[in-house]
Scaffold this motif. Structure first.
Motif, PDB file in Angstrom:
ATOM      1  N   ALA A  53       8.313  29.355  18.784  1.00  0.00           N
ATOM      2  CA  ALA A  53       8.473  28.073  19.491  1.00  0.00           C
ATOM      3  C   ALA A  53       7.304  27.128  19.239  1.00  0.00           C
ATOM      4  N   THR A  54       6.112  27.674  19.013  1.00  0.00           N
ATOM      5  CA  THR A  54       4.946  26.800  18.814  1.00  0.00           C
ATOM      6  C   THR A  54       5.126  25.884  17.603  1.00  0.00           C
ATOM      7  N   SER A  55       5.950  26.285  16.636  1.00  0.00           N
ATOM      8  CA  SER A  55       6.143  25.457  15.442  1.00  0.00           C
ATOM      9  C   SER A  55       6.813  24.125  15.763  1.00  0.00           C
ATOM     10  N   PHE A  56       7.511  24.029  16.880  1.00  0.00           N
ATOM     11  CA  PHE A  56       8.173  22.784  17.264  1.00  0.00           C
ATOM     12  C   PHE A  56       7.218  21.791  17.922  1.00  0.00           C
ATOM     13  N   PHE A  57       6.061  22.269  18.338  1.00  0.00           N
ATOM     14  CA  PHE A  57       5.083  21.409  19.007  1.00  0.00           C
ATOM     15  C   PHE A  57       4.047  20.946  17.985  1.00  0.00           C
ATOM     16  N   ASN A  58       4.541  20.155  17.014  1.00  0.00           N
ATOM     17  CA  ASN A  58       3.733  19.733  15.885  1.00  0.00           C
ATOM     18  C   ASN A  58       3.490  18.225  15.849  1.00  0.00           C
ATOM     19  N   GLY A  59       3.598  17.593  17.003  1.00  0.00           N
ATOM     20  CA  GLY A  59       3.374  16.151  17.087  1.00  0.00           C
ATOM     21  C   GLY A  59       4.645  15.352  17.287  1.00  0.00           C
ATOM     22  N   GLY A  60       5.807  15.976  17.054  1.00  0.00           N
ATOM     23  CA  GLY A  60       7.081  15.291  17.259  1.00  0.00           C
ATOM     24  C   GLY A  60       7.445  15.230  18.736  1.00  0.00           C
ATOM     25  N   ALA A  61       8.452  14.438  19.023  1.00  0.00           N
ATOM     26  CA  ALA A  61       8.891  14.265  20.406  1.00  0.00           C
ATOM     27  C   ALA A  61       9.603  15.517  20.905  1.00  0.00           C
ATOM     28  N   ILE A  62       9.150  16.023  22.037  1.00  0.00           N
ATOM     29  CA  ILE A  62       9.816  17.119  22.757  1.00  0.00           C
ATOM     30  C   ILE A  62       9.915  16.658  24.209  1.00  0.00           C
ATOM     31  N   ASP A  63      11.122  16.706  24.759  1.00  0.00           N
ATOM     32  CA  ASP A  63      11.341  16.228  26.121  1.00  0.00           C
ATOM     33  C   ASP A  63      11.325  17.336  27.162  1.00  0.00           C
ATOM     34  N   LEU A  64      11.562  18.586  26.748  1.00  0.00           N
ATOM     35  CA  LEU A  64      11.654  19.689  27.692  1.00  0.00           C
ATOM     36  C   LEU A  64      11.460  21.004  26.950  1.00  0.00           C
ATOM     37  N   LEU A  65      10.753  21.925  27.592  1.00  0.00           N
ATOM     38  CA  LEU A  65      10.629  23.301  27.097  1.00  0.00           C
ATOM     39  C   LEU A  65      11.288  24.216  28.117  1.00  0.00           C
ATOM     40  N   ILE A  66      12.203  25.053  27.636  1.00  0.00           N
ATOM     41  CA  ILE A  66      12.811  26.094  28.457  1.00  0.00           C
ATOM     42  C   ILE A  66      12.411  27.406  27.809  1.00  0.00           C
ATOM     43  N   THR A  67      11.685  28.238  28.544  1.00  0.00           N
ATOM     44  CA  THR A  67      11.200  29.478  27.952  1.00  0.00           C
ATOM     45  C   THR A  67      11.418  30.673  28.860  1.00  0.00           C
ATOM     46  N   ASP A  68      11.716  31.785  28.216  1.00  0.00           N
ATOM     47  CA  ASP A  68      11.764  33.061  28.904  1.00  0.00           C
ATOM     48  C   ASP A  68      10.323  33.476  29.172  1.00  0.00           C
ATOM     49  N   TYR A  69      10.121  34.370  30.124  1.00  0.00           N
ATOM     50  CA  TYR A  69       8.770  34.851  30.390  1.00  0.00           C
ATOM     51  C   TYR A  69       8.424  36.018  29.471  1.00  0.00           C
ATOM     52  N   ASN A  70       9.240  37.065  29.482  1.00  0.00           N
ATOM     53  CA  ASN A  70       8.953  38.278  28.712  1.00  0.00           C
ATOM     54  C   ASN A  70       9.593  38.186  27.334  1.00  0.00           C
ATOM     55  N   MET A  71       8.740  37.994  26.304  1.00  0.00           N
ATOM     56  CA  MET A  71       9.194  37.913  24.917  1.00  0.00           C
ATOM     57  C   MET A  71       8.169  38.611  24.026  1.00  0.00           C
ATOM     58  N   PRO A  72       8.612  39.087  22.858  1.00  0.00           N
ATOM     59  CA  PRO A  72       7.659  39.664  21.901  1.00  0.00           C
ATOM     60  C   PRO A  72       6.839  38.560  21.229  1.00  0.00           C
ATOM     61  N   GLU A  73       5.813  38.956  20.511  1.00  0.00           N
ATOM     62  CA  GLU A  73       4.942  38.061  19.748  1.00  0.00           C
ATOM     63  C   GLU A  73       4.049  37.200  20.639  1.00  0.00           C
ATOM     64  N   MET A  74       4.639  36.408  21.512  1.00  0.00           N
ATOM     65  CA  MET A  74       3.903  35.562  22.460  1.00  0.00           C
ATOM     66  C   MET A  74       4.816  35.363  23.663  1.00  0.00           C
ATOM     67  N   ASN A  75       4.339  35.755  24.852  1.00  0.00           N
ATOM     68  CA  ASN A  75       5.209  35.618  26.024  1.00  0.00           C
ATOM     69  C   ASN A  75       5.240  34.164  26.522  1.00  0.00           C
ATOM     70  N   GLY A  76       6.087  33.927  27.500  1.00  0.00           N
ATOM     71  CA  GLY A  76       6.263  32.580  28.021  1.00  0.00           C
ATOM     72  C   GLY A  76       5.004  31.988  28.623  1.00  0.00           C
ATOM     73  N   ALA A  77       4.225  32.794  29.332  1.00  0.00           N
ATOM     74  CA  ALA A  77       2.989  32.293  29.949  1.00  0.00           C
ATOM     75  C   ALA A  77       2.003  31.838  28.878  1.00  0.00           C
ATOM     76  N   GLU A  78       1.891  32.614  27.798  1.00  0.00           N
ATOM     77  CA  GLU A  78       0.997  32.237  26.700  1.00  0.00           C
ATOM     78  C   GLU A  78       1.491  30.968  26.003  1.00  0.00           C
ATOM     79  N   LEU A  79       2.802  30.869  25.819  1.00  0.00           N
ATOM     80  CA  LEU A  79       3.386  29.671  25.210  1.00  0.00           C
ATOM     81  C   LEU A  79       3.099  28.445  26.070  1.00  0.00           C
ATOM     82  N   ILE A  80       3.333  28.579  27.360  1.00  0.00           N
ATOM     83  CA  ILE A  80       3.096  27.459  28.275  1.00  0.00           C
ATOM     84  C   ILE A  80       1.630  27.025  28.221  1.00  0.00           C
ATOM     85  N   LYS A  81       0.741  27.985  28.233  1.00  0.00           N
ATOM     86  CA  LYS A  81      -0.691  27.678  28.175  1.00  0.00           C
ATOM     87  C   LYS A  81      -1.038  26.903  26.899  1.00  0.00           C
TER      88      LYS A  81
END
Length: 121
Positions: A38-66
């Motif tokens: 998901a971090t690849s989408f936060f590259n300077g382009g317009a994003i209006d909303l993030l919907i994320t699960d909490y428990n995920m592999p690689e990087m969990n939702g809390a880490e993504l939100i941070k």
């Protein structure tokens, strides 16, 4: 009005249901199967909303939100956290990152849409 929404959810069926619901409303939905992807989408382009699960592999939702909140461009976008999580310490960590709403899974589509609509105002 069409919005750009990132959906980070590792459970394929849940992700497809969410994408289907949001796409039918005319939104552009960017899919990720984990927080790192998901971090690849936060590259300077317009994003209006993030919907994320909490428990995920690689990087969990809390880490993504941070990470998203650390970016000046995305520091104030609405974030909805989907989870079955019941651990109060984990819930507090997520809430400390200034999420917009917490959605317990499984959820009803009409309630989900109300929360999404409110977040996009």
């Amino acid at each position: 009005m069409s919005k750009r929404i990132v959906v980070a959810e590792d459970f394929n069926v849940s992700r497809k249901v969410i994408v289907s619901i949001l796409s039918k409303l005319g939104h552009t939905v960017l899919e990720a199967s984990n927080g790192l992807e998901a971090t690849s989408f936060f590259n300077g382009g317009a994003i209006d909303l993030l919907i994320t699960d909490y428990n995920m592999p690689e990087m969990n939702g809390a880490e993504l939100i941070k990470q998203v909140r650390a970016s000046e461009k995305y520091a104030y976008i609405p974030i909805l956290l989907l989870t079955t999580e019941v651990n109060e310490q984990k819930i507090k960590m997520a809430l400390d990152e200034n999420i917009t709403a917490w959605i317990k899974k499984p959820f009803q589509a009409d309630e989900f849409l109300k929360i999404v609509s409110k977040a996009l105002r």
